[in-house]
Design an enzyme around this catalytic site. Structure first.
Site, PDB file in Angstrom:
ATOM      1  N   ARG A  46       0.855  -1.183   0.000  1.00 13.60           N
ATOM      2  CA  ARG A  46       0.000   0.000   0.000  1.00 13.60           C
ATOM      3  C   ARG A  46       0.892   1.234   0.000  1.00 13.60           C
ATOM      4  O   ARG A  46       2.106   1.117   0.132  1.00 13.60           O
ATOM      5  CB  ARG A  46      -0.950  -0.029   1.199  1.00 13.60           C
ATOM      6  CG  ARG A  46      -0.237  -0.489   2.472  1.00 13.60           C
ATOM      7  CD  ARG A  46      -0.599   0.186   3.710  1.00 13.60           C
ATOM      8  NE  ARG A  46      -0.448   1.618   3.628  1.00 13.60           N
ATOM      9  CZ  ARG A  46       0.723   2.260   3.782  1.00 13.60           C
ATOM     10  NH1 ARG A  46       1.869   1.615   4.002  1.00 13.60           N
ATOM     11  NH2 ARG A  46       0.770   3.583   3.716  1.00 13.60           N
ATOM     12  N   GLY A  47       0.253   2.408  -0.094  1.00 12.97           N
ATOM     13  CA  GLY A  47       1.030   3.645  -0.223  1.00 12.97           C
ATOM     14  C   GLY A  47       1.156   3.957  -1.711  1.00 12.97           C
ATOM     15  O   GLY A  47       1.498   3.065  -2.507  1.00 12.97           O
ATOM     16  N   ARG A  89      -7.009  -0.407  -7.223  1.00  9.97           N
ATOM     17  CA  ARG A  89      -7.313   0.666  -6.254  1.00  9.97           C
ATOM     18  C   ARG A  89      -7.499   1.968  -7.032  1.00  9.97           C
ATOM     19  O   ARG A  89      -6.673   2.282  -7.897  1.00  9.97           O
ATOM     20  CB  ARG A  89      -6.179   0.829  -5.207  1.00  9.97           C
ATOM     21  CG  ARG A  89      -6.159  -0.320  -4.196  1.00  9.97           C
ATOM     22  CD  ARG A  89      -5.337   0.015  -2.967  1.00  9.97           C
ATOM     23  NE  ARG A  89      -6.073   0.829  -2.028  1.00  9.97           N
ATOM     24  CZ  ARG A  89      -5.508   1.408  -0.966  1.00  9.97           C
ATOM     25  NH1 ARG A  89      -4.207   1.275  -0.741  1.00  9.97           N
ATOM     26  NH2 ARG A  89      -6.228   2.124  -0.130  1.00  9.97           N
ATOM     27  N   GLN A 195      -2.514   2.425   9.937  1.00 11.94           N
ATOM     28  CA  GLN A 195      -1.185   2.501   9.304  1.00 11.94           C
ATOM     29  C   GLN A 195      -0.214   3.301  10.157  1.00 11.94           C
ATOM     30  O   GLN A 195       0.999   3.070  10.108  1.00 11.94           O
ATOM     31  CB  GLN A 195      -1.287   3.155   7.913  1.00 11.94           C
ATOM     32  CG  GLN A 195      -1.962   2.303   6.852  1.00 11.94           C
ATOM     33  CD  GLN A 195      -3.429   2.634   6.728  1.00 11.94           C
ATOM     34  OE1 GLN A 195      -4.087   2.988   7.708  1.00 11.94           O
ATOM     35  NE2 GLN A 195      -3.979   2.507   5.533  1.00 11.94           N
ATOM     36  N   ASP A 236      -2.123  11.038  -2.240  1.00 11.91           N
ATOM     37  CA  ASP A 236      -2.422   9.961  -3.198  1.00 11.91           C
ATOM     38  C   ASP A 236      -2.784  10.514  -4.566  1.00 11.91           C
ATOM     39  O   ASP A 236      -2.639   9.828  -5.575  1.00 11.91           O
ATOM     40  CB  ASP A 236      -3.544   9.069  -2.668  1.00 11.91           C
ATOM     41  CG  ASP A 236      -3.043   8.261  -1.487  1.00 11.91           C
ATOM     42  OD1 ASP A 236      -2.992   8.801  -0.367  1.00 11.91           O
ATOM     43  OD2 ASP A 236      -2.646   7.097  -1.699  1.00 11.91           O
ATOM     44  N   ASN A 246      -5.657  12.378   0.371  1.00  6.30           N
ATOM     45  CA  ASN A 246      -4.751  11.565   1.191  1.00  6.30           C
ATOM     46  C   ASN A 246      -5.608  10.725   2.136  1.00  6.30           C
ATOM     47  O   ASN A 246      -6.841  10.839   2.148  1.00  6.30           O
ATOM     48  CB  ASN A 246      -3.765  12.462   1.947  1.00  6.30           C
ATOM     49  CG  ASN A 246      -2.660  11.662   2.604  1.00  6.30           C
ATOM     50  OD1 ASN A 246      -1.960  10.903   1.928  1.00  6.30           O
ATOM     51  ND2 ASN A 246      -2.494  11.777   3.908  1.00  6.30           N
ATOM     52  N   LYS A 247      -4.963   9.907   2.922  1.00  3.74           N
ATOM     53  CA  LYS A 247      -5.673   9.002   3.839  1.00  3.74           C
ATOM     54  C   LYS A 247      -6.753   9.732   4.624  1.00  3.74           C
ATOM     55  O   LYS A 247      -6.527  10.854   5.093  1.00  3.74           O
ATOM     56  CB  LYS A 247      -4.642   8.378   4.781  1.00  3.74           C
ATOM     57  CG  LYS A 247      -5.177   7.461   5.845  1.00  3.74           C
ATOM     58  CD  LYS A 247      -6.046   6.346   5.296  1.00  3.74           C
ATOM     59  CE  LYS A 247      -5.425   5.537   4.188  1.00  3.74           C
ATOM     60  NZ  LYS A 247      -6.383   4.636   3.495  1.00  3.74           N
TER      61      LYS A 247
HETATM   62  O1  MRU Z   1      -4.645   3.272   1.928  1.00  6.75           O
HETATM   63  P1  MRU Z   1      -3.160   3.471   1.946  1.00  6.75           P
HETATM   64  O2  MRU Z   1      -2.504   2.938   3.158  1.00  6.75           O
HETATM   65  O3  MRU Z   1      -2.518   3.008   0.665  1.00  6.75           O
HETATM   66  O4  MRU Z   1      -3.015   5.046   1.993  1.00  6.75           O
HETATM   67  C1  MRU Z   1      -1.739   5.609   2.015  1.00  6.75           C
HETATM   68  C2  MRU Z   1      -1.732   7.068   2.150  1.00  6.75           C
HETATM   69  O5  MRU Z   1      -2.740   7.726   2.183  1.00  6.75           O
HETATM   70  C3  MRU Z   1      -0.392   7.705   2.141  1.00  6.75           C
HETATM   71  O6  MRU Z   1      -0.381   8.817   2.964  1.00  6.75           O
HETATM   72  C4  MRU Z   1      -0.069   8.144   0.705  1.00  6.75           C
HETATM   73  O7  MRU Z   1      -0.239   7.060  -0.164  1.00  6.75           O
HETATM   74  C5  MRU Z   1       1.302   8.662   0.583  1.00  6.75           C
HETATM   75  S1  MRU Z   1       2.494   7.383   0.751  1.00  6.75           S
HETATM   76  C6  MRU Z   1       4.021   8.037   0.456  1.00  6.75           C
END
Ligand code: MRU
Length: 349
Positions: A46-47, A89, A195, A236, A246-247
């Site tokens: 993820r990320g 995703r 996370q 993201d 973002n998250k």
């Molecule tokens: O759902 P995730 O864990 O993939 O979400 C990740 C995030 O929102 C991170 O903050 C983002 O991808 C930046 S990672 C360098």
């Protein structure tokens, strides 16, 4: 601890299983594109940057598997693999960005299947290398903003596990620490998948950076009581006007920081910018299974009543007016984002 490793001799992608970290350290080997799709969808990896790189190697696996097919079948196998990876995703634009890079290779290549397979692997390796370099440049720009003694709130996970090197927002924090600055990190636990509490806290402890985990809803208290100097999080997808997906929880954090005059920085490589979208309202927001919210246990017991339902958006959008700056490998963009972000992106071309 690397988020992924490509095995050239066997055409396999090895992933650390981020769903069970830090309690268990286990690796999952993807031998088919379908396995890479499932790993991205189920958040083994993820990320935003990391899933882009994983998708590029997912295409390398498809190419390796189809190398003996007739040319047209080979190309349609690659097209199907790309469509499946794209659908794994929806929010992070790094995924379509990486797949587009591979598609350009496919579209412009003249040679046999083996040669195209090898060329796709070279491209996936290049994406990986470039991401590593970007992480370093991002960290340098961001670390310069951090003062000795700063306390920083960080949301979600943006470190080595979410990327391929030291990370974006967390990369900034790691570099400031390595520069000898005494910093303290308040780690948003980042409900519902935690996370922050699981992955960011684990990474910070490996670097020896002092931190405390806070529940997401405690951030307002720390911001209002003068205990925080800066907020850093990743991205993201960033639209042309500087809005940042973002998250989930990033938006509320930015609101609370803005109300208390605390600077908020979103940190990302330029591969996370989507100039095709004029504003964050147009970003597709992934909504995940409600059990991620409902399945939480307290003292070993599931807390939610039988039959409870939930909503579970995985991301939210911070409107650009709440952001102080956007930190990229090309430098820091300040308002007016609508003019300055596209201008910087044009310089890249
Ligand atoms: O759902 P995730 O864990 O993939 O979400 C990740 C995030 O929102 C991170 O903050 C983002 O991808 C930046 S990672 C360098």
């Amino acid at each position: 601890m690397k988020s992924l490793e490509w095995k050239l001799d066997t055409y396999e992608l090895v992933l650390i299983d981020q769903r069970i970290l830090p309690g268990q350290i286990e690796f999952i080997t993807c031998r088919t594109t379908a396995e890479v799709v499932a790993a991205i969808r189920d958040m083994v990896i993820r990320g935003a940057p990391a899933i882009g790189i994983a998708a590029a190697y997912g295409m390398a696996i498809a190419a390796a598997a189809g190398v003996s097919f007739p040319s047209q079948t080979f190309l349609s196998t690659l097209a199907n693999a790309s469509a499946d990876l794209l659908a794994s995703r929806p929010t992070a634009v790094n995924l379509p960005w990486a797949l587009n890079r591979i598609q350009t290779v496919i579209d412009t290549f003249a040679g046999n299947n083996e040669a195209l397979r090898d060329r796709i692997i070279v491209e996936a390796d290049a994406i990986t290398r470039e991401n590593t370099e970007m992480n370093l440049a991002i960290s340098r720009f961001g670390a310069a903003l951090i003062r000795d003694g700063d306390t920083i709130i960080h949301h979600c996970n943006t470190g080595p596990l979410a990327t391929i090197a030291q990370g974006t927002a967390l990369g900034v924090i790691i570099m400031a620490h390595q520069d000898g600055k005494h910093i303290h990190v308040l780690v948003d636990e980042t409900r519902p998948r935690l996370q922050g509490a699981r992955l960011t806290a684990w990474e910070l402890s490996q670097y020896g950076i002092p931190y405390d985990i806070i529940s997401d809803n405690a951030a307002g208290y720390f911001l209002h009581s003068g205990q925080v100097q800066k907020v850093f999080y990743g991205a993201d997808r960033v639209t042309a006007n500087g809005d940042v997906a973002n998250k989930v929880g990033s938006y509320m954090l930015a609101l609370a920081a803005h109300a208390n005059d605390i600077p908020v920085y979103s940190v990302f490589p330029t591969t996370t910018v989507d100039l095709a979208l004029p504003s964050g309202d147009l970003i597709p927001i992934e909504e995940r299974d409600m059990d991620e919210v409902l399945g939480i246990s307290y003292h070993g017991q599931r807390v939610t009543p039988e039959g409870a339902t939930a909503r579970n958006p995985a991301f939210d959008v911070t409107p650009h007016h709440l952001l102080t700056g956007l930190i990229t490998e090309m430098g820091i963009v300040y308002p007016r984002f609508r003019a300055n972000l596209p201008r910087m992106m044009r310089e890249k071309l």
